[in-house]
Design a protein around this motif. Structure first.
Motif, PDB file in Angstrom:
ATOM      1  N   ASN A 181      39.928  38.140  36.213  1.00  0.00           N
ATOM      2  CA  ASN A 181      38.915  37.084  36.310  1.00  0.00           C
ATOM      3  C   ASN A 181      39.155  36.115  37.449  1.00  0.00           C
ATOM      4  O   ASN A 181      38.342  35.243  37.698  1.00  0.00           O
ATOM      5  CB  ASN A 181      38.876  36.304  34.992  1.00  0.00           C
ATOM      6  CG  ASN A 181      38.348  37.167  33.864  1.00  0.00           C
ATOM      7  OD1 ASN A 181      37.145  37.331  33.688  1.00  0.00           O
ATOM      8  ND2 ASN A 181      39.260  37.763  33.097  1.00  0.00           N
ATOM      9  N   GLU A 182      40.291  36.261  38.139  1.00  0.00           N
ATOM     10  CA  GLU A 182      40.646  35.259  39.146  1.00  0.00           C
ATOM     11  C   GLU A 182      39.793  35.366  40.416  1.00  0.00           C
ATOM     12  O   GLU A 182      38.919  36.215  40.536  1.00  0.00           O
ATOM     13  CB  GLU A 182      42.156  35.300  39.436  1.00  0.00           C
ATOM     14  CG  GLU A 182      42.760  36.686  39.562  1.00  0.00           C
ATOM     15  CD  GLU A 182      42.579  37.282  40.923  1.00  0.00           C
ATOM     16  OE1 GLU A 182      43.454  37.101  41.762  1.00  0.00           O
ATOM     17  OE2 GLU A 182      41.553  37.964  41.155  1.00  0.00           O
ATOM     18  N   GLY A 186      38.977  39.064  41.204  1.00  0.00           N
ATOM     19  CA  GLY A 186      38.311  39.142  39.907  1.00  0.00           C
ATOM     20  C   GLY A 186      36.907  38.561  39.843  1.00  0.00           C
ATOM     21  O   GLY A 186      36.282  38.265  40.863  1.00  0.00           O
ATOM     22  N   ARG A 187      36.438  38.374  38.606  1.00  0.00           N
ATOM     23  CA  ARG A 187      35.049  37.960  38.365  1.00  0.00           C
ATOM     24  C   ARG A 187      34.699  36.610  38.992  1.00  0.00           C
ATOM     25  O   ARG A 187      33.583  36.416  39.461  1.00  0.00           O
ATOM     26  CB  ARG A 187      34.781  37.903  36.847  1.00  0.00           C
ATOM     27  CG  ARG A 187      34.776  39.263  36.187  1.00  0.00           C
ATOM     28  CD  ARG A 187      34.352  39.183  34.725  1.00  0.00           C
ATOM     29  NE  ARG A 187      34.370  40.515  34.128  1.00  0.00           N
ATOM     30  CZ  ARG A 187      35.405  41.009  33.452  1.00  0.00           C
ATOM     31  NH1 ARG A 187      36.491  40.265  33.266  1.00  0.00           N
ATOM     32  NH2 ARG A 187      35.343  42.229  32.956  1.00  0.00           N
ATOM     33  N   ALA A 188      35.651  35.668  38.974  1.00  0.00           N
ATOM     34  CA  ALA A 188      35.367  34.355  39.574  1.00  0.00           C
ATOM     35  C   ALA A 188      35.054  34.497  41.062  1.00  0.00           C
ATOM     36  O   ALA A 188      34.258  33.743  41.622  1.00  0.00           O
ATOM     37  CB  ALA A 188      36.540  33.402  39.363  1.00  0.00           C
ATOM     38  N   ILE A 218      33.215  36.192  32.032  1.00  0.00           N
ATOM     39  CA  ILE A 218      34.433  35.404  32.274  1.00  0.00           C
ATOM     40  C   ILE A 218      34.826  34.652  30.998  1.00  0.00           C
ATOM     41  O   ILE A 218      36.000  34.632  30.606  1.00  0.00           O
ATOM     42  CB  ILE A 218      34.223  34.408  33.448  1.00  0.00           C
ATOM     43  CG1 ILE A 218      34.015  35.169  34.761  1.00  0.00           C
ATOM     44  CG2 ILE A 218      35.408  33.449  33.571  1.00  0.00           C
ATOM     45  CD1 ILE A 218      33.599  34.296  35.951  1.00  0.00           C
ATOM     46  N   SER A 221      36.194  37.064  28.244  1.00  0.00           N
ATOM     47  CA  SER A 221      37.532  37.540  28.586  1.00  0.00           C
ATOM     48  C   SER A 221      38.575  36.448  28.307  1.00  0.00           C
ATOM     49  O   SER A 221      39.656  36.713  27.763  1.00  0.00           O
ATOM     50  CB  SER A 221      37.552  37.948  30.062  1.00  0.00           C
ATOM     51  OG  SER A 221      38.794  38.447  30.409  1.00  0.00           O
ATOM     52  N   TYR A 239      43.684  33.102  30.953  1.00  0.00           N
ATOM     53  CA  TYR A 239      43.527  34.256  31.847  1.00  0.00           C
ATOM     54  C   TYR A 239      44.884  34.653  32.421  1.00  0.00           C
ATOM     55  O   TYR A 239      45.777  33.822  32.573  1.00  0.00           O
ATOM     56  CB  TYR A 239      42.578  33.900  33.000  1.00  0.00           C
ATOM     57  CG  TYR A 239      41.201  33.511  32.521  1.00  0.00           C
ATOM     58  CD1 TYR A 239      40.244  34.480  32.228  1.00  0.00           C
ATOM     59  CD2 TYR A 239      40.874  32.168  32.320  1.00  0.00           C
ATOM     60  CE1 TYR A 239      38.986  34.126  31.764  1.00  0.00           C
ATOM     61  CE2 TYR A 239      39.625  31.809  31.853  1.00  0.00           C
ATOM     62  CZ  TYR A 239      38.683  32.788  31.576  1.00  0.00           C
ATOM     63  OH  TYR A 239      37.447  32.436  31.109  1.00  0.00           O
ATOM     64  N   TRP A 241      46.812  37.509  35.434  1.00  0.00           N
ATOM     65  CA  TRP A 241      46.685  38.476  36.518  1.00  0.00           C
ATOM     66  C   TRP A 241      48.039  39.155  36.632  1.00  0.00           C
ATOM     67  O   TRP A 241      49.071  38.488  36.710  1.00  0.00           O
ATOM     68  CB  TRP A 241      46.317  37.749  37.826  1.00  0.00           C
ATOM     69  CG  TRP A 241      46.101  38.664  38.982  1.00  0.00           C
ATOM     70  CD1 TRP A 241      45.086  39.547  39.150  1.00  0.00           C
ATOM     71  CD2 TRP A 241      46.926  38.779  40.152  1.00  0.00           C
ATOM     72  NE1 TRP A 241      45.220  40.207  40.346  1.00  0.00           N
ATOM     73  CE2 TRP A 241      46.333  39.754  40.981  1.00  0.00           C
ATOM     74  CE3 TRP A 241      48.101  38.141  40.574  1.00  0.00           C
ATOM     75  CZ2 TRP A 241      46.876  40.127  42.206  1.00  0.00           C
ATOM     76  CZ3 TRP A 241      48.644  38.508  41.798  1.00  0.00           C
ATOM     77  CH2 TRP A 241      48.028  39.490  42.603  1.00  0.00           C
ATOM     78  N   ILE A 256      39.557  29.632  38.363  1.00  0.00           N
ATOM     79  CA  ILE A 256      38.529  30.113  37.420  1.00  0.00           C
ATOM     80  C   ILE A 256      37.774  28.928  36.807  1.00  0.00           C
ATOM     81  O   ILE A 256      36.539  28.904  36.765  1.00  0.00           O
ATOM     82  CB  ILE A 256      39.165  30.988  36.316  1.00  0.00           C
ATOM     83  CG1 ILE A 256      39.838  32.219  36.941  1.00  0.00           C
ATOM     84  CG2 ILE A 256      38.113  31.412  35.290  1.00  0.00           C
ATOM     85  CD1 ILE A 256      40.767  32.990  35.999  1.00  0.00           C
TER      86      ILE A 256
END
Length: 431
Positions: A181-182, A186-188, A218, A221, A239, A241, A256
């Motif tokens: 998500n980072e 990631g998603r951010a 996000i 997760s 979160y 990583w 994030i």
């Protein structure tokens, strides 16, 4: 990034020498606001930076512009040897396009927009579909490409870039995706690309429904990991990583939460109050006595003062939290971060924006933008002054010495933002 480098460099001679090993002693006096009168300040360096209205003086402006021209020339020469296949915003051609877009924004010089287009064309030949983010994946070139074509009124090419950007959407929101998500991978990092396009081209260029789905992925997760780690009460959105719960802006919680708190992400107030706010507070409670922050939740060493790990990234989260929640504690912590950055932010790692002096200087520009306190503009000028002596301090040479996030292009971006401090934005991060 910061962590792996720090393992190789770790000294066993105590925290003081560790700090000196990572940063230079700040040689500059701070601004004495008790005696500060713009244009007639007590110390020569104060009056050098500001005119009688407290704005950046023409003399200092000219010095900065001259250095930008000089560094641009060096950068263009150096880029002839750069990796032809690196299309990323972080170390590749997209980052250079971002720089030229910025220079166009600052001085409206058409040749800069043309240079941005030249670099965008290079990136389009190299997209590989392996990553989805603005900084390290296909979303960066496509988003920047859309904006450059929009400014040049190339409608067909602009639409093509946006279509391709939205084709990455499914892989990002898919529930069986193992995407982190980072911000970097990631998603951010994909969310930033969508918000950037809407800011630069116009709202609804990317439909709100697309943004909402990414935000929801996000949030889900973060809730899931928090539950697994039994931190639902203390940190509702957690979160990691590579199995590490990083804190900083690049791979961690600060980056994030920053994206989730962007007004254009349209996260509803209840979610912000019940999930994001306690999570931000959880990070705040991890602060070291110095005012700096750990690189990860499990790390207790006060070492790194970089945008990627430490106070220079966390400060942006605190500023955003102050804007959203209007509580003084966030501003107070941001002020503490800025003190750490002023003391320990002239980095031996170089002048870049990820883990260099320019990236640390952006924290002062953001604080100035928030508070209009001249002290922060003065500090930003001093870090710029350090960058004006680019290459003379004996810093380490980064792997990609001319790139946006590691090298010279980032320092140029910072210097150009200093010319219009009210509208400055940390590239690929602030909106």
């Amino acid at each position: 990034m910061g962590d792996s480098m720090s393992k190789r460099m770790k000294l066993v001679t105590g925290p003081e020498s560790e700090m000196e090993e990572r940063s230079f002693l700040n040689p500059y006096p701070d601004l004495d606001q008790g005696t500060f009168t713009p244009g007639t300040a007590g110390s020569e360096s104060d009056s050098e930076h500001f005119d009688s209205n407290g704005k950046i003086s023409d003399g200092f402006r000219n010095k900065v512009n001259k250095k930008i021209d000089d560094l641009l020339q060096q950068m263009e020469e150096g880029l002839k040897m750069a990796d032809p296949h690196d299309f990323s915003a972080y170390t590749g051609w997209t980052g250079i396009a971002v720089l030229y877009l910025q220079l166009y924004r600052v001085n409206n010089e058409p040749t800069h927009l043309q240079r941005a287009l030249d670099y965008v064309k290079r990136t389009m030949r190299n997209l590989n579909g392996r990553r989805v983010t603005f900084l390290c994946g296909d979303a960066g070139p496509l988003a920047v490409g859309a904006v450059v074509h929009h400014k040049l009124k190339n409608d067909t090419e602009e639409k093509e870039c946006i279509t391709k950007l939205l084709q990455l959407h499914r892989a990002v929101v898919s529930s069986d995706s193992d995407l982190p998500n980072e911000l970097l991978y990631g998603r951010a990092g994909y969310l930033y690309a969508l918000l950037y396009v809407n800011k630069e081209i116009g709202p609804e260029t990317v439909p709100e429904s697309n943004i909402k789905e990414v935000v929801d992925a996000i949030l889900e997760s973060g809730k899931k990991l928090s539950k697994e780690e039994r931190k639902t009460e203390r940190c509702p959105l957690l979160y990691e990583w590579h199995r590490k719960q990083y804190v900083g802006a690049a791979h961690g919680l600060a980056g994030i939460y920053c994206m989730l708190m962007q007004p254009s992400a349209k996260v509803n107030q209840e979610v912000l109050t019940e999930l994001v706010k306690p999570s931000v507070d959880y990070v705040r409670h991890k602060k070291f006595r110095s005012g700096n922050y750990p690189s990860s939740l499990s790390n207790e060493t006060d070492r790194l003062v970089h945008w990627c790990h430490g106070a220079p990234g966390v400060i942006h989260m605190l500023i955003q939290a102050y804007k959203v929640f209007k509580e003084e504690k966030y501003l107070k912590d941001a002020v503490e971060c800025s003190e750490v950055i002023w003391q320990r932010g002239l980095l031996r790692k170089g002048y870049g924006i990820c883990h260099g002096t320019a990236g640390n200087g952006y924290s002062f520009l953001s604080m100035y933008s928030l508070t209009q306190d001249k002290k922060y503009l003065y500090r930003a000028c001093k870090f710029a002054e350090w960058c004006l002596d680019y290459g003379t301090h004996g810093c380490r040479i980064p792997d990609r010495p001319y790139s946006l996030f590691e090298g010279m292009a980032g320092a140029i971006h910072y210097l150009s933002d200093l010319l219009n401090p009210e509208t400055s934005r940390f590239p690929a991060f602030e909106l």
